[in-house]
Design an enzyme around this catalytic site. Structure first.
Site, mmCIF file in Angstrom:
data_model
loop_
_atom_site.group_PDB
_atom_site.id
_atom_site.type_symbol
_atom_site.label_atom_id
_atom_site.label_comp_id
_atom_site.label_asym_id
_atom_site.label_seq_id
_atom_site.Cartn_x
_atom_site.Cartn_y
_atom_site.Cartn_z
ATOM 1 N N ASP A 1 0.863 -1.184 0.000
ATOM 2 C CA ASP A 1 0.000 0.000 0.000
ATOM 3 C C ASP A 1 0.897 1.230 0.000
ATOM 4 O OD1 ASP A 1 -2.422 -1.391 0.037
ATOM 5 O OD2 ASP A 1 -2.467 -1.490 2.215
ATOM 6 N N ASP B 1 -6.961 -1.307 -4.631
ATOM 7 C CA ASP B 1 -8.029 -0.951 -3.694
ATOM 8 C C ASP B 1 -8.973 0.078 -4.318
ATOM 9 O OD1 ASP B 1 -6.789 -2.598 -1.809
ATOM 10 O OD2 ASP B 1 -5.698 -0.935 -0.895
#
Length: 177
Positions: A128, A144
């Protein structure tokens, strides 16, 4: 015989188009994750908009909002179930203009799931790198974004376009008695 051949050709073209779109979207996601790995790991955050948006490296062993931390096999299993459902859905959905938004939504959703699935299988965690510091939102990635935006779009289309009982009749299993 010609009608059957045309149906098979159309089906092959739609699958080829879908797989190509998924491949491209997943490659874009993976490319950004590799850039994050190369330029952000063990480095200070890169501030894009002070007090609002940063690039921050994070290795996530869970899913959205920290759920199921360190449960990689469970997350992989959930993805596999989703992939099976997608294959069933895509094989059944009519390939026409009316269902095109639903098809596109499902392609982005699949690509997002595949991007994070790839990370979990290859690395044991998901990379991330996008952080909205203004609202202290959890760090996330492009896959995402694909999934969340697809889910929002799906809800919108179910409420405003595909609200008739027959809009999803193609998913029903028809039994031969």
């Amino acid at each position: 015989m010609t009608i059957r051949k045309n149906k098979v050709q159309k089906a092959c073209v739609s699958w080829l188009w879908a797989l190509s779109a998924i491949f491209i979207l997943t490659c874009i996601d993976q490319a950004f994750k590799l850039l994050a790995l190369k330029y952000l790991k063990d480095q200070p955050d890169i501030v894009l908009i002070p007090g609002v948006l940063k690039f921050r490296y994070l290795e996530n062993t869970g899913m959205a909002f920290g759920m199921l931390q360190d449960r990689i096999p469970v997350l992989i299993f959930i993805c596999l179930i989703f992939f099976v459902f997608f294959i069933y859905f895509f094989s059944k959905v009519p390939k026409n203009r009316y269902y095109m938004p639903l098809i596109l939504i499902s392609l982005f959703m699949f690509a997002g799931a595949l991007g994070n699935f790839t990370d979990r299988v290859l690395r044991g965690y998901v990379i991330d790198y996008i952080y909205f510091s203004l609202i202290d939102f959890p760090v996330f990635n492009l896959a995402d974004v694909y999934v969340v935006c697809s889910c929002i779009a799906l809800i919108f289309f179910i409420f405003f376009k595909y609200k008739d009982d027959q809009d999803f009749a193609f998913l029903k299993v028809h039994r031969k008695d």
